[in-house]
Design a protein around this motif. Structure first.
Motif, PDB file in Angstrom:
ATOM      1  N   MET A  78       0.830  -1.207   0.000  1.00  0.00           N
ATOM      2  CA  MET A  78       0.000   0.000   0.000  1.00  0.00           C
ATOM      3  C   MET A  78       0.871   1.266   0.000  1.00  0.00           C
ATOM      4  SD  MET A  78      -3.011   1.339   0.005  1.00  0.00           S
ATOM      5  CE  MET A  78      -4.128   0.025   0.489  1.00  0.00           C
ATOM      6  N   LYS A  79       1.979   1.206   0.773  1.00  0.00           N
ATOM      7  CA  LYS A  79       2.823   2.380   0.927  1.00  0.00           C
ATOM      8  C   LYS A  79       3.381   2.868  -0.406  1.00  0.00           C
ATOM      9  CE  LYS A  79       5.673   2.316   4.406  1.00  0.00           C
ATOM     10  NZ  LYS A  79       6.874   2.018   5.241  1.00  0.00           N
ATOM     11  N   LYS A  80       3.730   1.921  -1.296  1.00  0.00           N
ATOM     12  CA  LYS A  80       4.361   2.312  -2.553  1.00  0.00           C
ATOM     13  C   LYS A  80       3.406   3.046  -3.484  1.00  0.00           C
ATOM     14  CE  LYS A  80       3.476  -2.016  -5.061  1.00  0.00           C
ATOM     15  NZ  LYS A  80       4.093  -3.179  -5.743  1.00  0.00           N
ATOM     16  N   HIS A  81       2.080   2.935  -3.251  1.00  0.00           N
ATOM     17  CA  HIS A  81       1.102   3.599  -4.113  1.00  0.00           C
ATOM     18  C   HIS A  81       0.775   5.022  -3.654  1.00  0.00           C
ATOM     19  CE1 HIS A  81       0.453  -0.001  -6.438  1.00  0.00           C
ATOM     20  NE2 HIS A  81       0.142  -0.696  -5.342  1.00  0.00           N
ATOM     21  N   ILE A  82       1.099   5.346  -2.410  1.00  0.00           N
ATOM     22  CA  ILE A  82       0.736   6.662  -1.872  1.00  0.00           C
ATOM     23  C   ILE A  82       1.375   7.809  -2.661  1.00  0.00           C
ATOM     24  CG2 ILE A  82       0.916   8.183   0.147  1.00  0.00           C
ATOM     25  CD1 ILE A  82       0.482   5.743   1.902  1.00  0.00           C
ATOM     26  N   PRO A  83       2.694   7.746  -2.980  1.00  0.00           N
ATOM     27  CA  PRO A  83       3.271   8.841  -3.784  1.00  0.00           C
ATOM     28  C   PRO A  83       2.576   9.017  -5.133  1.00  0.00           C
ATOM     29  CG  PRO A  83       5.017   7.553  -2.786  1.00  0.00           C
ATOM     30  CD  PRO A  83       3.748   6.798  -2.550  1.00  0.00           C
ATOM     31  N   ASN A  84       2.186   7.906  -5.774  1.00  0.00           N
ATOM     32  CA  ASN A  84       1.503   8.013  -7.067  1.00  0.00           C
ATOM     33  C   ASN A  84       0.119   8.640  -6.919  1.00  0.00           C
ATOM     34  OD1 ASN A  84       3.684   6.844  -8.333  1.00  0.00           O
ATOM     35  ND2 ASN A  84       2.788   4.809  -8.421  1.00  0.00           N
ATOM     36  N   VAL A  85      -0.553   8.354  -5.819  1.00  0.00           N
ATOM     37  CA  VAL A  85      -1.854   8.978  -5.562  1.00  0.00           C
ATOM     38  C   VAL A  85      -1.677  10.485  -5.393  1.00  0.00           C
ATOM     39  CG1 VAL A  85      -3.756   9.166  -3.911  1.00  0.00           C
ATOM     40  CG2 VAL A  85      -2.900   6.917  -4.574  1.00  0.00           C
ATOM     41  N   ILE A  86      -0.628  10.890  -4.681  1.00  0.00           N
ATOM     42  CA  ILE A  86      -0.349  12.319  -4.499  1.00  0.00           C
ATOM     43  C   ILE A  86      -0.036  12.964  -5.844  1.00  0.00           C
ATOM     44  CG2 ILE A  86       1.169  14.000  -3.381  1.00  0.00           C
ATOM     45  CD1 ILE A  86       1.568  12.010  -1.121  1.00  0.00           C
ATOM     46  N   THR A  87       0.696  12.254  -6.702  1.00  0.00           N
ATOM     47  CA  THR A  87       0.986  12.763  -8.049  1.00  0.00           C
ATOM     48  C   THR A  87      -0.304  12.971  -8.837  1.00  0.00           C
ATOM     49  OG1 THR A  87       3.109  11.596  -8.085  1.00  0.00           O
ATOM     50  CG2 THR A  87       2.234  12.322 -10.195  1.00  0.00           C
ATOM     51  N   LEU A  88      -1.240  12.040  -8.718  1.00  0.00           N
ATOM     52  CA  LEU A  88      -2.519  12.173  -9.410  1.00  0.00           C
ATOM     53  C   LEU A  88      -3.325  13.355  -8.867  1.00  0.00           C
ATOM     54  CD1 LEU A  88      -3.545   8.415  -9.807  1.00  0.00           C
ATOM     55  CD2 LEU A  88      -2.710   9.980 -11.579  1.00  0.00           C
ATOM     56  N   LEU A  89      -3.151  13.667  -7.585  1.00  0.00           N
ATOM     57  CA  LEU A  89      -3.792  14.863  -7.019  1.00  0.00           C
ATOM     58  C   LEU A  89      -3.202  16.125  -7.651  1.00  0.00           C
ATOM     59  CD1 LEU A  89      -4.025  13.907  -3.227  1.00  0.00           C
ATOM     60  CD2 LEU A  89      -5.903  14.059  -4.881  1.00  0.00           C
ATOM     61  N   ASN A  90      -1.907  16.094  -7.939  1.00  0.00           N
ATOM     62  CA  ASN A  90      -1.263  17.181  -8.679  1.00  0.00           C
ATOM     63  C   ASN A  90      -1.921  17.346 -10.040  1.00  0.00           C
ATOM     64  OD1 ASN A  90       0.465  18.906 -10.093  1.00  0.00           O
ATOM     65  ND2 ASN A  90       2.143  17.434 -10.188  1.00  0.00           N
ATOM     66  N   LEU A  91      -2.113  16.233 -10.735  1.00  0.00           N
ATOM     67  CA  LEU A  91      -2.756  16.261 -12.053  1.00  0.00           C
ATOM     68  C   LEU A  91      -4.189  16.783 -11.955  1.00  0.00           C
ATOM     69  CD1 LEU A  91      -2.892  15.616 -15.064  1.00  0.00           C
ATOM     70  CD2 LEU A  91      -3.378  13.226 -14.468  1.00  0.00           C
ATOM     71  N   PHE A  92      -4.923  16.338 -10.958  1.00  0.00           N
ATOM     72  CA  PHE A  92      -6.305  16.778 -10.789  1.00  0.00           C
ATOM     73  C   PHE A  92      -6.368  18.287 -10.535  1.00  0.00           C
ATOM     74  CE2 PHE A  92     -10.087  17.478  -8.065  1.00  0.00           C
ATOM     75  CZ  PHE A  92     -11.065  17.103  -8.977  1.00  0.00           C
ATOM     76  N   ALA A  93      -5.448  18.788  -9.711  1.00  0.00           N
ATOM     77  CA  ALA A  93      -5.393  20.231  -9.462  1.00  0.00           C
ATOM     78  C   ALA A  93      -5.107  20.989 -10.756  1.00  0.00           C
ATOM     79  CB  ALA A  93      -4.320  20.543  -8.413  1.00  0.00           C
ATOM     80  N   GLY A  94      -4.221  20.423 -11.592  1.00  0.00           N
ATOM     81  CA  GLY A  94      -3.910  21.052 -12.873  1.00  0.00           C
ATOM     82  C   GLY A  94      -5.109  21.078 -13.806  1.00  0.00           C
ATOM     83  N   LEU A  95      -5.884  19.995 -13.818  1.00  0.00           N
ATOM     84  CA  LEU A  95      -7.079  19.945 -14.665  1.00  0.00           C
ATOM     85  C   LEU A  95      -8.116  20.979 -14.218  1.00  0.00           C
ATOM     86  CD1 LEU A  95      -7.444  16.066 -14.979  1.00  0.00           C
ATOM     87  CD2 LEU A  95      -6.715  17.650 -16.780  1.00  0.00           C
ATOM     88  N   CYS A  96      -8.291  21.105 -12.906  1.00  0.00           N
ATOM     89  CA  CYS A  96      -9.211  22.123 -12.384  1.00  0.00           C
ATOM     90  C   CYS A  96      -8.706  23.525 -12.714  1.00  0.00           C
ATOM     91  CB  CYS A  96      -9.380  21.958 -10.871  1.00  0.00           C
ATOM     92  SG  CYS A  96     -10.200  20.430 -10.369  1.00  0.00           S
ATOM     93  N   ALA A  97      -7.380  23.712 -12.645  1.00  0.00           N
ATOM     94  CA  ALA A  97      -6.788  25.006 -12.993  1.00  0.00           C
ATOM     95  C   ALA A  97      -7.047  25.336 -14.459  1.00  0.00           C
ATOM     96  CB  ALA A  97      -5.291  25.004 -12.703  1.00  0.00           C
ATOM     97  N   LEU A  98      -6.999  24.308 -15.319  1.00  0.00           N
ATOM     98  CA  LEU A  98      -7.278  24.509 -16.742  1.00  0.00           C
ATOM     99  C   LEU A  98      -8.676  25.068 -16.962  1.00  0.00           C
ATOM    100  CD1 LEU A  98      -5.823  21.452 -18.723  1.00  0.00           C
ATOM    101  CD2 LEU A  98      -5.285  23.863 -19.043  1.00  0.00           C
ATOM    102  N   ILE A  99      -9.643  24.505 -16.265  1.00  0.00           N
ATOM    103  CA  ILE A  99     -11.031  24.971 -16.418  1.00  0.00           C
ATOM    104  C   ILE A  99     -11.150  26.436 -16.037  1.00  0.00           C
ATOM    105  CG2 ILE A  99     -13.386  24.683 -15.557  1.00  0.00           C
ATOM    106  CD1 ILE A  99     -12.730  21.688 -15.180  1.00  0.00           C
ATOM    107  N   HIS A 100     -10.546  26.805 -14.919  1.00  0.00           N
ATOM    108  CA  HIS A 100     -10.616  28.201 -14.471  1.00  0.00           C
ATOM    109  C   HIS A 100      -9.838  29.124 -15.411  1.00  0.00           C
ATOM    110  CE1 HIS A 100     -12.883  27.807 -10.761  1.00  0.00           C
ATOM    111  NE2 HIS A 100     -12.196  26.713 -10.477  1.00  0.00           N
ATOM    112  N   ALA A 101      -8.718  28.637 -15.932  1.00  0.00           N
ATOM    113  CA  ALA A 101      -7.949  29.463 -16.871  1.00  0.00           C
ATOM    114  C   ALA A 101      -8.751  29.719 -18.144  1.00  0.00           C
ATOM    115  CB  ALA A 101      -6.621  28.783 -17.203  1.00  0.00           C
ATOM    116  N   PHE A 102      -9.447  28.698 -18.639  1.00  0.00           N
ATOM    117  CA  PHE A 102     -10.304  28.860 -19.818  1.00  0.00           C
ATOM    118  C   PHE A 102     -11.357  29.943 -19.595  1.00  0.00           C
ATOM    119  CE2 PHE A 102      -9.171  24.643 -21.774  1.00  0.00           C
ATOM    120  CZ  PHE A 102      -8.958  25.136 -23.057  1.00  0.00           C
ATOM    121  N   ASN A 103     -11.865  30.008 -18.378  1.00  0.00           N
ATOM    122  CA  ASN A 103     -12.920  30.965 -18.048  1.00  0.00           C
ATOM    123  C   ASN A 103     -12.385  32.311 -17.578  1.00  0.00           C
ATOM    124  OD1 ASN A 103     -15.008  29.107 -18.628  1.00  0.00           O
ATOM    125  ND2 ASN A 103     -14.786  28.164 -16.616  1.00  0.00           N
TER     126      ASN A 103
END
Length: 245
Positions: free
Chosen positions: A1-26
């Motif tokens: 389980m421990k080895k997947h935690i950093p990748n989950v945090i990385t995906l949170l980075n990606l999710f934040a970027g996707l949300c930022a894209l929506i706001h930047a478009f607007n």
């Protein structure tokens, strides 16, 4: 389980970027800036936990770069595109006419930042010199530099010089070209990622972070380009000193 935690945090980075894209478009630059900062926050901690728990992996490296490509590559490129487009639309001297239709390509120059970021991240993944330091400006630092421009405009709405300068398409294109160059320049820069708690090894990073906090507290958003410039200058001075030693 421990080895997947950093990748989950990385995906949170990606999710934040996707949300930022929506706001930047607007055109919601404040929200986009906050979300990019959140993504960079996640970008720091995914590597930190991977190193502390010794669970680094090739897929983690690739995943990190793919997430950074969105948060620190696509978003700042889109923001620059939007800012240049807003100038053409809202400032009469830059409005497109039948005679100046070709100037419609100018906003697309903002995506030079995205292209340069992509190349920078690809180089990082295969460059063995960048294990303990960086060659060229890291994409998160460049993203903060670009994202700070509309925030500085909001902060200094009553200062004509600042508004006129940052609302000039020639200035913005110049910043775009400069940032694209710095991303891939052969300039060694010290890494801000701390791998152990050692004052002797990381004293420059600690001093730089303290200075950064002080500058932000004093000058708020305009401190960001100052900090980026300080980061490059300190690295150049440090490189010169090490060569002499």
């Amino acid at each position: 389980m421990k080895k997947h935690i950093p990748n989950v945090i990385t995906l949170l980075n990606l999710f934040a970027g996707l949300c930022a894209l929506i706001h930047a478009f607007n055109g919601n630059y404040r929200e986009a800036f906050s979300l990019v900062c959140l993504g960079i926050f996640f970008d720091f901690w995914d590597g930190f936990f991977a190193r502390i728990w010794k669970v680094q992996s090739p897929i983690g490296l690739q995943l990190d770069s793919l997430a950074d490509m969105v948060t620190s590559g696509v978003v700042p490129g889109l923001v620059m595109y939007k800012m240049l487009g807003d100038i053409q639309e809202n400032q009469s001297q830059y409005n497109l006419t039948e005679d100046t239709y070709y100037m419609g390509v100018v906003p697309y120059l903002g995506f030079l930042i995205t292209l340069a970021s992509c190349y920078r991240l690809a180089k990082f993944n295969v460059d063995t010199r960048q294990t303990d330091s960086f060659i060229g400006l890291p994409t998160p630092a460049n993203a903060l530099l670009i994202m700070s421009i509309p925030m500085i405009q909001f902060q200094y709405t009553d200062v004509d010089f600042v508004i006129d300068t940052l609302s000039n398409p020639y200035v913005l294109v110049g910043i775009t070209v400069l940032s694209s160059y710095l991303l891939n320049a052969e300039i060694p820069l010290f890494s801000l990622k701390v791998k152990s708690f050692s004052w002797e090894k990381y004293k420059m990073q600690v001093v730089f972070l303290i200075l950064s906090v002080v500058l932000i507290a004093l000058f708020e958003f305009i401190a960001i380009p100052i900090i980026i410039l300080l980061y490059v200058l300190l690295s150049v001075v440090n490189n010169t000193f090490l060569k002499k030693v």
